[in-house]
Design a protein around this motif. Sequence first.
Motif, PDB file in Angstrom:
ATOM      1  N   LEU A  77       1.465  45.061  70.836  1.00 28.04           N
ATOM      2  CA  LEU A  77       0.635  46.247  70.913  1.00 28.04           C
ATOM      3  C   LEU A  77       1.504  47.480  71.130  1.00 28.04           C
ATOM      4  CD1 LEU A  77      -2.303  47.278  70.994  1.00 28.04           C
ATOM      5  CD2 LEU A  77      -2.243  46.960  73.478  1.00 28.04           C
ATOM      6  N   PHE A  78       1.250  48.507  70.326  1.00 29.48           N
ATOM      7  CA  PHE A  78       2.039  49.743  70.344  1.00 29.48           C
ATOM      8  C   PHE A  78       3.512  49.498  70.025  1.00 29.48           C
ATOM      9  CE2 PHE A  78      -1.251  50.458  73.772  1.00 29.48           C
ATOM     10  CZ  PHE A  78      -2.154  51.104  72.926  1.00 29.48           C
ATOM     11  N   GLY A  79       3.765  48.322  69.420  1.00 30.28           N
ATOM     12  CA  GLY A  79       5.124  48.027  68.995  1.00 30.28           C
ATOM     13  C   GLY A  79       6.002  47.362  70.028  1.00 30.28           C
ATOM     14  N   PHE A  80       5.515  47.215  71.260  1.00 37.17           N
ATOM     15  CA  PHE A  80       6.405  46.651  72.287  1.00 37.17           C
ATOM     16  C   PHE A  80       5.693  45.747  73.296  1.00 37.17           C
ATOM     17  CE2 PHE A  80       4.699  50.516  74.129  1.00 37.17           C
ATOM     18  CZ  PHE A  80       4.423  50.163  75.437  1.00 37.17           C
ATOM     19  N   LEU A  81       4.360  45.834  73.425  1.00 40.93           N
ATOM     20  CA  LEU A  81       3.659  45.082  74.466  1.00 40.93           C
ATOM     21  C   LEU A  81       3.145  43.762  73.893  1.00 40.93           C
ATOM     22  CD1 LEU A  81       2.567  45.047  77.367  1.00 40.93           C
ATOM     23  CD2 LEU A  81       0.515  46.224  76.530  1.00 40.93           C
ATOM     24  N   SER A  82       3.706  42.664  74.366  1.00 39.47           N
ATOM     25  CA  SER A  82       3.327  41.342  73.882  1.00 39.47           C
ATOM     26  C   SER A  82       1.844  41.067  74.172  1.00 39.47           C
ATOM     27  CB  SER A  82       4.193  40.273  74.556  1.00 39.47           C
ATOM     28  OG  SER A  82       3.810  38.978  74.143  1.00 39.47           O
ATOM     29  N   THR A  83       1.082  40.851  73.104  1.00 44.76           N
ATOM     30  CA  THR A  83      -0.376  40.762  73.224  1.00 44.76           C
ATOM     31  C   THR A  83      -0.895  39.615  72.369  1.00 44.76           C
ATOM     32  OG1 THR A  83      -0.458  43.174  73.478  1.00 44.76           O
ATOM     33  CG2 THR A  83      -2.539  42.066  72.949  1.00 44.76           C
ATOM     34  N   HIS A  84      -2.002  39.034  72.809  1.00 43.09           N
ATOM     35  CA  HIS A  84      -2.673  38.035  71.979  1.00 43.09           C
ATOM     36  C   HIS A  84      -4.177  38.291  71.997  1.00 43.09           C
ATOM     37  CE1 HIS A  84      -3.497  35.921  75.846  1.00 43.09           C
ATOM     38  NE2 HIS A  84      -4.555  35.459  75.187  1.00 43.09           N
ATOM     39  N   ALA A  85      -4.848  37.773  70.986  1.00 42.93           N
ATOM     40  CA  ALA A  85      -6.308  37.838  70.920  1.00 42.93           C
ATOM     41  C   ALA A  85      -6.823  36.533  70.342  1.00 42.93           C
ATOM     42  CB  ALA A  85      -6.764  39.016  70.062  1.00 42.93           C
ATOM     43  N   LYS A  86      -7.897  36.031  70.931  1.00 42.98           N
ATOM     44  CA  LYS A  86      -8.590  34.873  70.376  1.00 42.98           C
ATOM     45  C   LYS A  86      -9.842  35.363  69.662  1.00 42.98           C
ATOM     46  CE  LYS A  86      -6.936  31.448  73.705  1.00 42.98           C
ATOM     47  NZ  LYS A  86      -7.321  30.417  74.700  1.00 42.98           N
ATOM     48  N   VAL A  87     -10.064  34.845  68.455  1.00 42.36           N
ATOM     49  CA  VAL A  87     -11.114  35.366  67.588  1.00 42.36           C
ATOM     50  C   VAL A  87     -11.957  34.212  67.032  1.00 42.36           C
ATOM     51  CG1 VAL A  87     -11.606  36.724  65.511  1.00 42.36           C
ATOM     52  CG2 VAL A  87      -9.626  37.307  66.952  1.00 42.36           C
ATOM     53  N   LYS A  88     -13.261  34.441  66.979  1.00 42.68           N
ATOM     54  CA  LYS A  88     -14.184  33.474  66.389  1.00 42.68           C
ATOM     55  C   LYS A  88     -14.946  34.144  65.258  1.00 42.68           C
ATOM     56  CE  LYS A  88     -16.894  29.789  66.085  1.00 42.68           C
ATOM     57  NZ  LYS A  88     -16.409  28.526  65.510  1.00 42.68           N
ATOM     58  N   GLU A 103     -11.151  36.595  73.695  1.00 43.06           N
ATOM     59  CA  GLU A 103     -10.142  36.772  74.748  1.00 43.06           C
ATOM     60  C   GLU A 103      -9.049  37.707  74.260  1.00 43.06           C
ATOM     61  OE1 GLU A 103      -8.551  33.286  77.075  1.00 43.06           O
ATOM     62  OE2 GLU A 103      -6.644  33.944  76.181  1.00 43.06           O
ATOM     63  N   VAL A 104      -8.560  38.557  75.158  1.00 46.59           N
ATOM     64  CA  VAL A 104      -7.350  39.333  74.907  1.00 46.59           C
ATOM     65  C   VAL A 104      -6.440  39.164  76.112  1.00 46.59           C
ATOM     66  CG1 VAL A 104      -8.460  41.034  73.414  1.00 46.59           C
ATOM     67  CG2 VAL A 104      -8.334  41.456  75.878  1.00 46.59           C
ATOM     68  N   GLY A 105      -5.162  39.381  75.899  1.00 46.07           N
ATOM     69  CA  GLY A 105      -4.245  39.232  77.031  1.00 46.07           C
ATOM     70  C   GLY A 105      -2.856  39.691  76.678  1.00 46.07           C
ATOM     71  N   HIS A 106      -2.034  39.759  77.709  1.00 45.94           N
ATOM     72  CA  HIS A 106      -0.642  40.158  77.554  1.00 45.94           C
ATOM     73  C   HIS A 106       0.244  39.113  78.225  1.00 45.94           C
ATOM     74  CE1 HIS A 106      -2.205  44.004  76.227  1.00 45.94           C
ATOM     75  NE2 HIS A 106      -2.874  44.135  77.365  1.00 45.94           N
ATOM     76  N   PHE A 107       1.357  38.812  77.582  1.00 45.85           N
ATOM     77  CA  PHE A 107       2.332  37.842  78.115  1.00 45.85           C
ATOM     78  C   PHE A 107       1.640  36.513  78.458  1.00 45.85           C
ATOM     79  CE2 PHE A 107       3.733  42.145  79.303  1.00 45.85           C
ATOM     80  CZ  PHE A 107       4.890  42.221  78.532  1.00 45.85           C
ATOM     81  N   ASN A 108       0.714  36.105  77.549  1.00 50.45           N
ATOM     82  CA  ASN A 108      -0.008  34.829  77.660  1.00 50.45           C
ATOM     83  C   ASN A 108      -0.949  34.746  78.857  1.00 50.45           C
ATOM     84  OD1 ASN A 108       0.766  33.432  75.305  1.00 50.45           O
ATOM     85  ND2 ASN A 108       2.773  32.970  76.204  1.00 50.45           N
ATOM     86  N   ILE A 109      -1.284  35.870  79.446  1.00 44.33           N
ATOM     87  CA  ILE A 109      -2.299  35.898  80.498  1.00 44.33           C
ATOM     88  C   ILE A 109      -3.573  36.467  79.882  1.00 44.33           C
ATOM     89  CG2 ILE A 109      -2.962  36.806  82.761  1.00 44.33           C
ATOM     90  CD1 ILE A 109       0.029  37.039  83.391  1.00 44.33           C
ATOM     91  N   GLY A 110      -4.578  35.603  79.714  1.00 44.98           N
ATOM     92  CA  GLY A 110      -5.758  35.998  78.970  1.00 44.98           C
ATOM     93  C   GLY A 110      -6.899  36.519  79.830  1.00 44.98           C
ATOM     94  N   ILE A 111      -7.678  37.452  79.266  1.00 43.99           N
ATOM     95  CA  ILE A 111      -8.881  37.978  79.901  1.00 43.99           C
ATOM     96  C   ILE A 111     -10.064  37.627  78.995  1.00 43.99           C
ATOM     97  CG2 ILE A 111     -10.102  40.036  80.698  1.00 43.99           C
ATOM     98  CD1 ILE A 111      -7.351  41.364  81.021  1.00 43.99           C
ATOM     99  N   PRO A 112     -11.002  36.798  79.450  1.00 45.76           N
ATOM    100  CA  PRO A 112     -12.149  36.420  78.607  1.00 45.76           C
ATOM    101  C   PRO A 112     -13.034  37.635  78.306  1.00 45.76           C
ATOM    102  CG  PRO A 112     -11.890  34.906  80.447  1.00 45.76           C
ATOM    103  CD  PRO A 112     -10.995  36.078  80.731  1.00 45.76           C
TER     104      PRO A 112
END
Length: 200
Positions: free
Chosen positions: A86-97, A125-134
């Motif tokens: 995210l923004f080119g530097f913040l490690s981010t993930h998203a889970k999508v259905k 879910e979204v999260g940063h550095f593999n810490i997810g927020i439902p």
Amino acid sequence: MRGKIGKVLGSAMGVVALSGTLAVLAPVSEAATTKIAYGTEGSTRLTGLGADLPLGPGQTDIDIDLQSGGFTGVITLPETRTDFNLFGFLSTHAKVKVTQAGPLSGTFRNNAVTASGQFDVQITEVGHFNIGIPLPNCKTTASVRIDLTSSGTFNPSTGGTVTGKYQLPPFADCMFDTEIINALVVGKENTIEMSLSAKK
């Protein structure tokens, strides 16, 4: 009198017999249909995130009219995950259905396929550095229309590849991430590619 009655009955029986013969010889008006199941797997490029979201492995079930080539179907896909910076530097993930929200319909013709369907997209879910927020209620405010066409030859009995483009409408109920998500992904042109393989 009896002779006349006999002639009338004979004529009537002849008409019935002829009608039965024509009924047997006439072509069946109801179109023949068959069901085909395809293993389905692919990905979609989320332009605003600069990331690819895997799709599948899932399944596509269609009911095809063998005379016209027209079909209807259902695509079932599991929840999946994309990782990006995210923004080119913040490690981010998203889970999508992705869930089918309306009829999927199309046509097989001349070794090619076209199809169109409506889908709901939910970010679970979204999260940063593999810490997810439902995010239990984060989803598109309207269904997404996706038009698909075959890439290369598509054989209904074996399968093939379909591609398309689409845009995402705004998301809602994503808590404090709603504005960020919408700023990143809404209105961008995204691409999708899926491989369908007929199940034996």
